[in-house]
Design a protein around this motif. Structure first.
Motif, short mmCIF file in Angstrom:
data_model
loop_
_atom_site.label_atom_id
_atom_site.label_comp_id
_atom_site.label_asym_id
_atom_site.label_seq_id
_atom_site.Cartn_x
_atom_site.Cartn_y
_atom_site.Cartn_z
N ASP A 164 0.80 -1.22 0.00
CA ASP A 164 0.00 0.00 0.00
C ASP A 164 0.83 1.28 0.00
O ASP A 164 0.36 2.33 0.40
N HIS B 228 3.21 -5.26 3.12
CA HIS B 228 2.23 -6.02 3.92
C HIS B 228 1.95 -7.37 3.27
O HIS B 228 1.43 -7.44 2.15
N ARG C 122 -7.71 -10.33 2.89
CA ARG C 122 -7.73 -8.88 2.66
C ARG C 122 -8.67 -8.51 1.52
O ARG C 122 -9.39 -7.51 1.59
N ARG D 289 -12.30 -8.74 2.63
CA ARG D 289 -12.61 -7.67 3.59
C ARG D 289 -12.71 -6.31 2.91
O ARG D 289 -13.61 -5.52 3.18
N GLY E 148 -5.62 -2.93 0.66
CA GLY E 148 -5.69 -2.32 1.98
C GLY E 148 -6.52 -1.05 1.94
O GLY E 148 -6.89 -0.56 0.87
N ARG E 149 -6.79 -0.52 3.13
CA ARG E 149 -7.58 0.72 3.19
C ARG E 149 -6.95 1.87 2.40
O ARG E 149 -7.68 2.71 1.86
N PRO E 150 -5.60 1.97 2.32
CA PRO E 150 -5.05 3.07 1.52
C PRO E 150 -5.52 3.05 0.06
O PRO E 150 -5.68 4.10 -0.56
N VAL F 47 -5.78 11.18 1.26
CA VAL F 47 -5.80 9.88 1.95
C VAL F 47 -5.92 10.03 3.47
O VAL F 47 -6.75 9.35 4.10
N PRO F 48 -5.12 10.90 4.10
CA PRO F 48 -5.26 11.02 5.56
C PRO F 48 -6.68 11.42 5.98
O PRO F 48 -7.17 10.93 7.01
N PHE G 122 -8.80 8.36 6.10
CA PHE G 122 -8.54 7.57 7.31
C PHE G 122 -9.15 8.22 8.55
O PHE G 122 -9.50 7.52 9.49
N LYS H 166 -9.77 -6.58 9.50
CA LYS H 166 -9.12 -7.53 8.60
C LYS H 166 -8.75 -8.80 9.37
O LYS H 166 -8.66 -8.79 10.60
N ARG I 239 -2.38 4.35 17.58
CA ARG I 239 -2.90 3.33 16.68
C ARG I 239 -3.91 2.42 17.36
O ARG I 239 -4.37 1.47 16.75
N HIS J 131 5.61 5.13 3.18
CA HIS J 131 4.54 4.69 2.28
C HIS J 131 4.43 5.63 1.08
O HIS J 131 3.36 5.73 0.48
N ASN K 258 1.27 8.27 0.33
CA ASN K 258 0.15 7.89 1.21
C ASN K 258 0.42 8.30 2.65
O ASN K 258 -0.50 8.41 3.45
N LYS K 259 1.69 8.49 3.01
CA LYS K 259 2.05 8.93 4.37
C LYS K 259 3.15 9.97 4.24
O LYS K 259 4.33 9.70 4.50
P1 AMP Z 1 -5.40 -1.89 6.45
O1 AMP Z 1 -4.18 -2.77 6.55
O2 AMP Z 1 -6.15 -2.15 5.21
O3 AMP Z 1 -6.28 -1.92 7.66
O4 AMP Z 1 -4.86 -0.39 6.33
C1 AMP Z 1 -3.91 0.05 7.23
C2 AMP Z 1 -2.80 0.71 6.47
O5 AMP Z 1 -3.18 2.05 6.27
C3 AMP Z 1 -1.50 0.72 7.24
O6 AMP Z 1 -0.46 0.27 6.41
C4 AMP Z 1 -1.22 2.13 7.56
O7 AMP Z 1 0.12 2.44 7.30
C5 AMP Z 1 -2.13 2.92 6.65
N1 AMP Z 1 -2.68 4.04 7.41
C6 AMP Z 1 -3.20 3.97 8.64
N2 AMP Z 1 -3.61 5.20 9.05
C7 AMP Z 1 -3.32 6.04 8.04
C8 AMP Z 1 -3.48 7.45 7.85
N3 AMP Z 1 -4.02 8.24 8.79
N4 AMP Z 1 -3.05 7.99 6.68
C9 AMP Z 1 -2.50 7.22 5.73
N5 AMP Z 1 -2.31 5.89 5.85
C10 AMP Z 1 -2.72 5.31 7.00
#
Ligand code: AMP
Ligand code: ZN
Ligand code: FE
Ligand code: FE
Length: 303
Positions: free
Chosen positions: A28, A53, A117, A120, A150-152, A167-168, A171, A185, A214, A267, A270-271
């Motif tokens: 991600d 991941h 994944r 989900r 993943g959620r990203p 993206v943030p 989240f 997940k 977290r 990331h 994304n981060k």
């Molecule tokens: P998931 O594994 O699908 O639940 O998504 C979690 C992933 O999203 C992790 O790898 C985190 O690094 C990333 N993540 C979590 N919080 C944030 C955020 N606030 N902004 C960007 N990425 C995030």
């Protein structure tokens, strides 16, 4: 009297940093795995670990494009869970370094996590679509491009269709773990996964082991049990840790002979707050981690 140094001096980077936790588009992150090595060199790193991941898919492209002066640690971040006796589960991200990717138990765990994944993420997308957000599963799959979803990836789809600006923000709103659209997940049991990483000749290290921001984290007793189960180290210097959390973890690591690592959890965009080399690992801890491994070798860059 000494003369002032010219602006921009020195005109080179020292190139000695060790960053043991990064993500690419193989999971991600937003940077192609082939760019991890060159970006690490530009960030002044001598060692970078690729820890996508639940997958090793980025290892080949990252190794093939590794520049001279950069050493690649092939790793992964495995989605795990600790079930306490009280019954409350704690999500644990287990970094695994230099493990043999053909070891059958760990390979099966990664495959199972990737399959789970996808189901989900589909459920999250279906919930968002049912609520009227114009999300499309195919769009999310296109963004993920065969990476474990993943959620990203969902967050980027929400940005693309204009539901959130970035993206943030996704989240912080629709994709929060307490949002009605959230689906947890699947996670592998952490003690069994630590054992599998060891069987594969790798070093298991708990990522961002104490980051309260977290959610619930492992307590001292749980870390003690996992140390006895074969845990090699804890990631202490991570952007999500406060100074107090780092101090707690250092004390626990000292008490149970665990290695202390530091990493950016890069990331890409994304981060944006986690640039490569934002946190680093000491050479002594890195050497001890490598010495604990018998799975696969380091890769030295030659490009
Ligand atoms: P998931 O594994 O699908 O639940 O998504 C979690 C992933 O999203 C992790 O790898 C985190 O690094 C990333 N993540 C979590 N919080 C944030 C955020 N606030 N902004 C960007 N990425 C995030
Ligand atoms: Zn991630
Ligand atoms: Fe993580
Ligand atoms: Fe990570």
């Amino acid at each position: 009297m000494s003369r002032p140094l010219p602006a921009g001096w020195p005109p080179y980077r020292l190139g000695s940093g060790i960053d043991l936790h990064t993500h690419s588009t193989a999971s991600d992150g937003t940077v192609d795995p082939a760019r991890i090595g060159p970006l690490a060199r530009d960030a002044g790193l001598s060692v970078v670990a690729l820890t996508d991941h639940d997958t090793t898919a980025g290892w080949g492209p990252a190794a093939a494009a590794l520049p001279a002066g950069v050493t690649l640690v092939r790793g992964a971040e495995i989605s795990c869970r600790w079930e306490s006796r009280a019954g409350a589960g704690v999500g644990v991200h287990l970094l695994a370094y230099l493990f043999d990717p053909t070891e059958p138990t760990l390979a099966a765990i990664r495959q199972w996590l990737r399959t789970a994944r996808a189901g989900r993420a589909r459920q999250i997308v279906d919930r968002l679509a049912a609520a009227g957000f114009g999300l499309d599963w195919e769009q999310v799959l296109t963004i993920a491009a065969r990476a474990p979803v993943g959620r990203p990836h969902i967050a980027r789809a929400l940005v693309e269709i204009g539901v959130v600006p970035d993206v943030p923000t996704a989240f912080a709103s629709l994709l929060r773990s307490d949002s009605p659209y959230y689906v947890p997940k699947a996670d592998a049991p952490v003690a069994e996964t630590i054992a599998a990483v060891r069987r594969a000749g790798g070093a298991p290290v708990i990522a961002h082991a104490r980051a309260a921001r977290r959610g619930p984290a492992l307590d001292d007793a749980a870390l003690q049990q996992l140390a006895a189960a074969g845990l090699a180290g804890v990631e202490v210097d991570h952007p999500d840790h406060t100074a107090a959390e780092r101090a707690d973890l250092r004390a626990i690591a000292a008490a149970h002979a665990l290695l202390i690592t530091g990493s950016s959890d890069f990331h890409g965009s994304n981060k944006p707050a986690n640039p490569l080399g934002a946190e680093t690992t000491s050479p002594a801890a890195f050497d001890a981690m490598v010495a604990a491994c018998s799975g696969i070798p380091l890769v030295a860059g030659s490009g």
